[in-house]
Design an enzyme around this catalytic site. Structure first.
Site, PDB file in Angstrom:
ATOM      1  N   GLU A 114      23.907 -35.090  13.769  1.00 22.85           N
ATOM      2  CA  GLU A 114      23.745 -36.185  12.797  1.00 22.85           C
ATOM      3  C   GLU A 114      22.253 -36.294  12.506  1.00 22.85           C
ATOM      4  O   GLU A 114      21.503 -36.865  13.306  1.00 22.85           O
ATOM      5  CB  GLU A 114      24.282 -37.504  13.390  1.00 22.85           C
ATOM      6  CG  GLU A 114      25.784 -37.523  13.592  1.00 22.85           C
ATOM      7  CD  GLU A 114      26.565 -37.748  12.297  1.00 22.85           C
ATOM      8  OE1 GLU A 114      25.993 -38.294  11.340  1.00 22.85           O
ATOM      9  OE2 GLU A 114      27.742 -37.351  12.246  1.00 22.85           O
ATOM     10  N   CYS A 148      18.504 -44.032   8.813  1.00 24.33           N
ATOM     11  CA  CYS A 148      18.625 -42.614   8.432  1.00 24.33           C
ATOM     12  C   CYS A 148      19.097 -42.438   6.994  1.00 24.33           C
ATOM     13  O   CYS A 148      18.726 -41.484   6.338  1.00 24.33           O
ATOM     14  CB  CYS A 148      19.557 -41.895   9.386  1.00 24.33           C
ATOM     15  SG  CYS A 148      21.176 -42.673   9.498  1.00 24.33           S
TER      16      CYS A 148
HETATM   17  P1  NAD Z   1      14.261 -37.405  17.311  1.00 27.30           P
HETATM   18  O1  NAD Z   1      14.888 -36.180  16.767  1.00 27.30           O
HETATM   19  O2  NAD Z   1      12.798 -37.446  17.535  1.00 27.30           O
HETATM   20  O3  NAD Z   1      14.914 -37.784  18.743  1.00 27.30           O
HETATM   21  C1  NAD Z   1      16.285 -37.874  18.951  1.00 27.30           C
HETATM   22  C2  NAD Z   1      16.592 -37.569  20.406  1.00 27.30           C
HETATM   23  O4  NAD Z   1      16.147 -36.262  20.724  1.00 27.30           O
HETATM   24  C3  NAD Z   1      15.921 -38.514  21.400  1.00 27.30           C
HETATM   25  O5  NAD Z   1      16.867 -38.902  22.367  1.00 27.30           O
HETATM   26  C4  NAD Z   1      14.823 -37.662  22.017  1.00 27.30           C
HETATM   27  O6  NAD Z   1      14.577 -37.970  23.376  1.00 27.30           O
HETATM   28  C5  NAD Z   1      15.372 -36.254  21.904  1.00 27.30           C
HETATM   29  N1  NAD Z   1      14.296 -35.264  21.758  1.00 27.30           N
HETATM   30  C6  NAD Z   1      13.103 -35.433  21.123  1.00 27.30           C
HETATM   31  N2  NAD Z   1      12.373 -34.294  21.191  1.00 27.30           N
HETATM   32  C7  NAD Z   1      13.123 -33.398  21.864  1.00 27.30           C
HETATM   33  C8  NAD Z   1      12.922 -32.038  22.255  1.00 27.30           C
HETATM   34  N3  NAD Z   1      11.797 -31.383  21.963  1.00 27.30           N
HETATM   35  N4  NAD Z   1      13.896 -31.422  22.952  1.00 27.30           N
HETATM   36  C9  NAD Z   1      15.037 -32.085  23.255  1.00 27.30           C
HETATM   37  N5  NAD Z   1      15.263 -33.369  22.921  1.00 27.30           N
HETATM   38  C10 NAD Z   1      14.341 -34.021  22.232  1.00 27.30           C
HETATM   39  O7  NAD Z   1      14.762 -38.561  16.349  1.00 27.30           O
HETATM   40  P2  NAD Z   1      14.338 -40.064  16.346  1.00 27.30           P
HETATM   41  O8  NAD Z   1      12.869 -40.147  16.026  1.00 27.30           O
HETATM   42  O9  NAD Z   1      14.840 -40.744  17.565  1.00 27.30           O
HETATM   43  O10 NAD Z   1      15.180 -40.612  15.089  1.00 27.30           O
HETATM   44  C11 NAD Z   1      14.754 -40.436  13.790  1.00 27.30           C
HETATM   45  C12 NAD Z   1      15.487 -39.330  13.071  1.00 27.30           C
HETATM   46  O11 NAD Z   1      16.867 -39.404  13.330  1.00 27.30           O
HETATM   47  C13 NAD Z   1      15.339 -39.430  11.582  1.00 27.30           C
HETATM   48  O12 NAD Z   1      15.161 -38.141  11.046  1.00 27.30           O
HETATM   49  C14 NAD Z   1      16.671 -40.010  11.122  1.00 27.30           C
HETATM   50  O13 NAD Z   1      17.027 -39.692   9.808  1.00 27.30           O
HETATM   51  C15 NAD Z   1      17.593 -39.396  12.107  1.00 27.30           C
HETATM   52  N6  NAD Z   1      18.795 -40.204  12.256  1.00 27.30           N
HETATM   53  C16 NAD Z   1      19.971 -39.720  11.804  1.00 27.30           C
HETATM   54  C17 NAD Z   1      21.097 -40.506  11.907  1.00 27.30           C
HETATM   55  C18 NAD Z   1      22.442 -40.027  11.434  1.00 27.30           C
HETATM   56  O14 NAD Z   1      23.419 -40.670  11.784  1.00 27.30           O
HETATM   57  N7  NAD Z   1      22.537 -38.955  10.681  1.00 27.30           N
HETATM   58  C19 NAD Z   1      21.019 -41.778  12.466  1.00 27.30           C
HETATM   59  C20 NAD Z   1      19.790 -42.230  12.926  1.00 27.30           C
HETATM   60  C21 NAD Z   1      18.676 -41.430  12.826  1.00 27.30           C
END
Ligand code: NAD
Length: 470
Positions: free
Chosen positions: A219, A253
């Site tokens: 997602e 998002c």
């Molecule tokens: P992110 O991708 O930075 O982090 C998401 C998760 O991934 C966190 O739990 C984090 O600990 C983990 N993570 C971060 N870096 C990692 C790595 N190098 N290796 C493994 N795991 C890692 O996202 P965010 O900043 O928490 O959220 C924002 C993003 O999420 C935006 O792009 C937004 O559009 C998207 N989003 C999408 C939805 C959806 O339903 N499609 C909903 C909410 C947010």
């Protein structure tokens, strides 16, 4: 909250993983009664800990309790209700037609749990985007490890308190942690990974999953366009766009990322948008208790840097101490500037104008497929054309964001905005393997066409048959 003392050592993590594997293999999660009881228990616990969760949302994002209720806890309760109502029927084998060559016989699809599921969640709706997939995975009969975002630590701690103090860790468990912990989790083999977050990290997750051929739901995000045609109800459009854009301070998002407005209504529309902002958040929105903060300094600084990439029409005020940025509308933004190359994920809205809607389609279709697209228009012809021209995860026509609230439609992206979808029955299906079962009788009724030796007469008859029945 994550501290050096509650960081889970990798040996404990492995023990937990093996305990969950054994729990699943022993079949505890299979029955309807077990799933129902656990979901009811989860629902009761969330109910009981509502205040803790609201307090955590306030600390992490300065989210007003009302907004927390309508965008996080409320949708969760509603999904629980839907799941409890339909779970028994979702679990029933689905009978399907049996093909001619398998007659006599019967065919059905059985939805079986994958087994051990890893859910990785983001920070922006930290409760809902953790507990909604958790609920789907439990309904489908899986064991789950949930890894909430480290950037919403109070919410992560509140969720860990609910799960880890009340559920058997061999069944469901929360691991608080950041990149290091997530990487450790990804080194293990899962039966399903459900990830919500940015596209860049989504690729890391996908690669790790590919190592073990683990199926995934991703997602992700993207730049969701919003188009306002001049025949729209402009005041209503402004109200709905302002809500979808500035709820959670733009950290949604599927918030409209940028706006296209037909040129001759631009001035009027910007005025309506500005009116809506002030109607919602008062004369000085940055101080409004109904308007939250940016999650952390990294994102705050990133968003602040966008403010110099165009002419600010409305808003633009920042408060470094409070980490707040006013709802901001910008014009004259170059399509090559970072604010238009990256997902904004904050309270800044660039506006473009168009004369003919084909210009808009060309602009959007040059970019990656977005998570959502929005059109405001009274014309069914324009609506039809928009749906045909633009590919996106989902669409709201004459509204923003609201298509996510339906449990009758899958929520998810397409292309760079994600893989798969969930909500309602779609969540249950996401976390279930669909096993196709053909059941034949023991009577020796097989067609003459099936077994060797083959001959030319059979070949001719088969060609005839195929022509007639296929
Ligand atoms: P992110 O991708 O930075 O982090 C998401 C998760 O991934 C966190 O739990 C984090 O600990 C983990 N993570 C971060 N870096 C990692 C790595 N190098 N290796 C493994 N795991 C890692 O996202 P965010 O900043 O928490 O959220 C924002 C993003 O999420 C935006 O792009 C937004 O559009 C998207 N989003 C999408 C939805 C959806 O339903 N499609 C909903 C909410 C947010």
């Amino acid at each position: 909250m994550l501290t050096e003392t509650n960081r889970i050592p990798s040996s404990d993590l492995l023990n937990l993983y093996h305990a969950q594997k054994a729990f699943f293999q022993e079949g505890h999660t299979r029955s309807y009664a077990f799933r129902l009881a656990q979901i009811k228990k989860l629902n009761d616990l969330v109910n009981k800990h509502q205040q803790n969760l609201m307090d955590a949302l306030q600390k992490d994002l300065e989210k007003h309790a009302y907004e927390g209720l309508i965008t996080e806890l409320g949708p969760f309760f509603s999904e629980v209700k839907d799941t409890l109502k339909h779970l028994r029927s979702w679990m029933q084998p689905e009978s399907v037609t049996t093909s001619l060559f398998n007659t006599p016989g019967s065919s059905e699809i059985i939805r079986e749990p994958y087994g051990n599921v890893l859910v990785i969640a983001p920070w922006n709706y930290p409760f809902l985007l953790s507990f909604s997939p958790l609920l789907g995975a439990m309904a489908a009969g899986n064991c789950v490890i949930l890894k909430p975002s480290e950037h919403a630590p109070h919410s992560a701690a509140a969720m860990a308190a609910i799960i880890n103090q009340h559920f058997d860790p061999s069944y469901i468990h929360v691991i608080e942690g950041g990149v290091e912990e997530t990487q450790a989790l990804l080194n293990t083999r899962w039966d399903y990974i459900f990830f919500t977050g940015g596209t860049a990290i989504g690729k890391i997750i996908y690669k790790a999953a590919a190592e073990h051929l683990t199926p995934v739901t991703l997602e992700l995000g993207g730049k969701s366009p919003c188009v306002v045609h001049k025949d729209a109800n402009l005041k209503l459009a402004a109200k709905r766009i302002a809500w979808g854009k500035w709820i959670n301070s733009g950290q949604t998002c599927l918030a409209p990322d940028y706006l296209f407005v037909q040129a001759d209504i631009k001035q009027k529309f910007i005025q309506y948008l500005s009116d809506a902002i002030h109607a919602y958040y008062g004369a000085d929105p940055i101080k409004s208790p109904d308007y939250g903060k940016i999650i952390n300094y990294r994102h705050y600084e990133r968003l602040k840097s966008y403010l110099s990439q165009g002419r600010i029409t409305t808003g633009g005020k920042c408060d470094d101490r409070l980490m707040r940025i006013e709802p901001t509308i910008m014009e004259q933004v170059s399509a090559d500037s970072p604010v238009m190359q990256e997902e904004i994920f904050g309270p800044i809205l660039p506006i473009y104008t168009y004369d003919k809607i084909d210009e808009v389609y060309a602009f959007i279709n040059k970019r990656e497929k977005p998570l959502a697209s929005y059109l405001f228009s009274a014309s069914s012809a324009v609506q039809k054309q928009f749906l045909a021209e633009i590919s996106s995860g989902g669409v709201s026509i004459n509204d923003t964001v609201m298509h996510i609230t339906s449990s009758q439609m899958p929520f998810g992206g397409v292309g760079q905005s994600g893989i798969g979808g969930y909500h309602g029955k779609y969540s249950f299906d996401t976390f279930s393997h669909k096993k196709s079962v053909l059941r034949r009788g023991i009577q020796p009724l097989d067609t003459i066409f099936r077994f060797p030796p083959y001959n030319m007469k059979l070949l001719k008859m088969m060609k005839e048959l195929l022509k007639r029945f296929l």
